[in-house]
Write an enzyme that holds these catalytic residues in place. Structure first.
Site, short mmCIF file in Angstrom:
data_model
loop_
_atom_site.label_atom_id
_atom_site.label_comp_id
_atom_site.label_asym_id
_atom_site.label_seq_id
_atom_site.Cartn_x
_atom_site.Cartn_y
_atom_site.Cartn_z
N GLY A 10 0.81 -1.22 0.00
CA GLY A 10 0.00 0.00 0.00
C GLY A 10 0.84 1.27 0.00
N ASP A 31 0.10 -9.30 1.78
CA ASP A 31 -0.90 -8.35 1.24
C ASP A 31 -1.85 -9.13 0.35
OD1 ASP A 31 -2.16 -6.08 -0.20
OD2 ASP A 31 -0.55 -4.90 0.70
N ASN A 32 -3.14 -8.80 0.39
CA ASN A 32 -4.08 -9.46 -0.53
C ASN A 32 -4.34 -8.60 -1.77
OD1 ASN A 32 -5.70 -7.45 0.44
ND2 ASN A 32 -7.35 -8.78 1.18
N SER A 124 -4.57 6.10 13.88
CA SER A 124 -4.93 7.32 13.18
C SER A 124 -5.33 8.39 14.19
CB SER A 124 -6.11 7.02 12.25
OG SER A 124 -6.68 8.22 11.81
N TYR A 148 -14.76 3.73 11.10
CA TYR A 148 -13.33 3.56 10.86
C TYR A 148 -12.52 3.91 12.11
CZ TYR A 148 -8.64 4.72 9.24
OH TYR A 148 -7.27 4.81 9.12
N LYS A 152 -10.09 1.50 14.72
CA LYS A 152 -8.69 1.78 15.11
C LYS A 152 -8.58 1.84 16.63
CE LYS A 152 -6.73 1.95 11.11
NZ LYS A 152 -5.67 0.99 10.73
P1 NAD Z 1 -3.50 1.41 1.49
O1 NAD Z 1 -4.89 0.99 1.19
O2 NAD Z 1 -2.69 2.02 0.42
O3 NAD Z 1 -2.68 0.18 2.09
C1 NAD Z 1 -3.30 -0.87 2.81
C2 NAD Z 1 -2.78 -2.19 2.25
O4 NAD Z 1 -3.41 -3.27 2.97
C3 NAD Z 1 -3.12 -2.38 0.77
O5 NAD Z 1 -1.97 -2.82 0.07
C4 NAD Z 1 -4.22 -3.44 0.78
O6 NAD Z 1 -4.20 -4.23 -0.40
C5 NAD Z 1 -3.86 -4.23 2.01
N1 NAD Z 1 -4.99 -4.94 2.62
C6 NAD Z 1 -6.24 -4.47 2.83
N2 NAD Z 1 -6.98 -5.43 3.42
C7 NAD Z 1 -6.20 -6.51 3.57
C8 NAD Z 1 -6.40 -7.81 4.13
N3 NAD Z 1 -7.59 -8.18 4.62
N4 NAD Z 1 -5.36 -8.69 4.13
C9 NAD Z 1 -4.16 -8.32 3.62
N5 NAD Z 1 -3.91 -7.11 3.09
C10 NAD Z 1 -4.92 -6.21 3.07
O7 NAD Z 1 -3.58 2.38 2.76
P2 NAD Z 1 -2.46 3.29 3.43
O8 NAD Z 1 -2.82 4.71 3.21
O9 NAD Z 1 -1.10 2.81 3.05
O10 NAD Z 1 -2.75 2.98 4.95
C11 NAD Z 1 -2.06 1.96 5.67
C12 NAD Z 1 -2.62 1.87 7.07
O11 NAD Z 1 -2.52 3.16 7.70
C13 NAD Z 1 -4.10 1.49 7.13
O12 NAD Z 1 -4.29 0.62 8.24
C14 NAD Z 1 -4.80 2.80 7.36
O13 NAD Z 1 -6.02 2.65 8.06
C15 NAD Z 1 -3.77 3.55 8.21
N6 NAD Z 1 -3.90 5.01 8.11
C16 NAD Z 1 -3.88 5.62 6.89
C17 NAD Z 1 -4.04 6.99 6.79
C18 NAD Z 1 -4.08 7.67 5.44
O14 NAD Z 1 -4.60 8.78 5.36
N7 NAD Z 1 -3.52 7.10 4.39
C19 NAD Z 1 -4.19 7.77 7.95
C20 NAD Z 1 -4.18 7.13 9.19
C21 NAD Z 1 -4.03 5.74 9.26
#
Ligand code: NAD
Ligand code: UDP
Length: 339
Positions: A10, A31-32, A124, A148, A152
């Site tokens: 991600g 990762d899925n 978050s 959401y 968390k």
């Molecule tokens: P993203 O969606 O780009 O990355 C998440 C990854 O997890 C993806 O590659 C997705 O394919 C994988 N994934 C989802 N469900 C899955 C499962 N059941 N099994 C295996 N893999 C799975 O998101 P990101 O922006 O990189 O965020 C990463 C983490 O940070 C998340 O937990 C998100 O909630 C948290 N977060 C993100 C933000 C933001 O604004 N981007 C802010 C605060 C917290």
């Protein structure tokens, strides 16, 4: 260290892989590809000349986790895998609790089976909810206003109870607003649909994919009336995970850290920075407030500095310029390589 990175393909995970490999950690990604693609990992390999072992699978599946844990034997886990769209979480609460809460439970069970005692968790700032005071410090009450945010907060509680009972370490990183892209312009945020977040939306306007930006409200009690957020460059955020791994090596128990800059910017300031970085006009239209939005968020990240030695170093201009370089160099994101 040997680090299992869930959700490593991600946006934040991929930037973190680069920093981990840069510090000679060994990595394995689970990762899925629900919201990403294996192409991302190829880019990480190319960029770092490093080894990235990848397992395609779901973080809720006990058998997959057991296989990964026994084969890779991680010293620590960084848990990014999850669902992150606030709006979707309100219409699909069970899906969000399943992935974000059950996924964390399954992971901890699998860690227990192999005696892995350290986890860094993607939390978050949204766990705080409506500010009682600003900047938020880690002692601010937790009162999330979305499903959401509640997933968390629940995962944080589970991790804290697990750390207490097992003698393990859970580092809870409360991210503020991650933006920006890798300086190489080969990694960045690649939203599958219409972006929900400000920065990718602005970037798509700048590159001509969307005609204008809706500014969600200009009548907030802020200096220019638009919402204030604490934007954090994704490379700074990635480095916070490396700092958290070092911290986890000689601490036990659960500890939360705010990961922001402490310097909030308004929507108007973000647009202005992006106009400068891109040289594009970026038309805006003032629209009504978005349901659930708050006026301002700001991090007190002094704990991360005093206890982990981490602080943000990238500026607003770095955030805008790197996003523009990524967006203009990859107008279709990673898609063109997926075949
Ligand atoms: P993203 O969606 O780009 O990355 C998440 C990854 O997890 C993806 O590659 C997705 O394919 C994988 N994934 C989802 N469900 C899955 C499962 N059941 N099994 C295996 N893999 C799975 O998101 P990101 O922006 O990189 O965020 C990463 C983490 O940070 C998340 O937990 C998100 O909630 C948290 N977060 C993100 C933000 C933001 O604004 N981007 C802010 C605060 C917290
Ligand atoms: N925002 C906006 N137009 C958009 C997307 C976001 O005006 O198309 C505003 C939003 O109201 C908030 C800020 O930009 O004040 C950051 O929003 P984002 O969704 O990126 O982050 P979050 O609301 O989760 O902090």
């Amino acid at each position: 260290m040997r680090v299992l990175v869930t959700g490593g393909a991600g946006y934040i995970g991929s930037h973190t892989l680069v920093e981990l490999l840069g510090q000679a950690h060994e990595v394995c990604v689970l990762d899925n590809y629900d919201n990403s693609s294996p192409v991302v990992l190829d880019r990480v390999r190319k960029l770092t000349n490093g080894t990235v072992t990848a397992v395609e699978g779901d973080v809720r599946h006990d058998n997959t986790l057991r296989d990964v844990m026994t084969t890779f034997q991680p010293d620590a886990v960084i848990h990014f895998a999850g669902l992150k769209a606030v709006g979707d979480s309100m219409t699909n609460p069970l899906g969000y609790y399943d992935v974000n809460v059950n996924g964390t439970l399954a992971l901890l069970r699998a860690m227990d089976e192999v005696g892995c005692k350290r986890i860094i968790f993607s939390s978050s700032a949204t766990v705080y909810g409506e500010p009682v005071y600003l900047p938020y410090d880690e002692a601010h009450p937790l009162n999330p206003t979305s499903v959401y945010g509640r997933t968390k907060m629940m995962a944080e509680h589970i991790l804290a109870d697990w750390a207490q009972a097992s003698g393990g370490t859970a580092v809870l990183l409360r991210y503020f607003n991650p933006v920006g892209a890798h300086a190489s312009a080969t990694l960045g945020e690649d939203p599958a649909d219409v972006p929900n977040n400000l920065m990718p939306f602005i970037a798509q306007v700048a590159v001509g994919k969307r005609p204008y930006l809706n500014v969600f409200g200009d009548d907030y009690d802020t200096p220019d009336g638009t919402g204030l957020r604490d934007y954090i460059h994704v490379v700074d955020l990635a480095r916070a995970h490396v700092a958290a791994l070092d911290y986890a090596a000689d601490h036990s128990g659960a500890r939360a850290f705010n990961i922001g800059t402490g310097q909030p910017y308004s929507v108007q300031q973000m647009v202005a920075a992006f106009r400068t970085a891109s040289g594009q006009p970026i038309p805006v239209v003032v629209a009504s407030r978005r349901a659930g939005d708050i006026a301002a968020m700001q991090a007190d990240s002094s704990r991360a500095l005093s206890e982990m030695g981490w602080r943000a170093t990238h500026t607003l201009d770095d955030m805008a310029a790197s996003t523009w370089a990524w967006q203009s160099g990859n107008p279709n994101g990673f898609q063109s390589e997926e075949g």
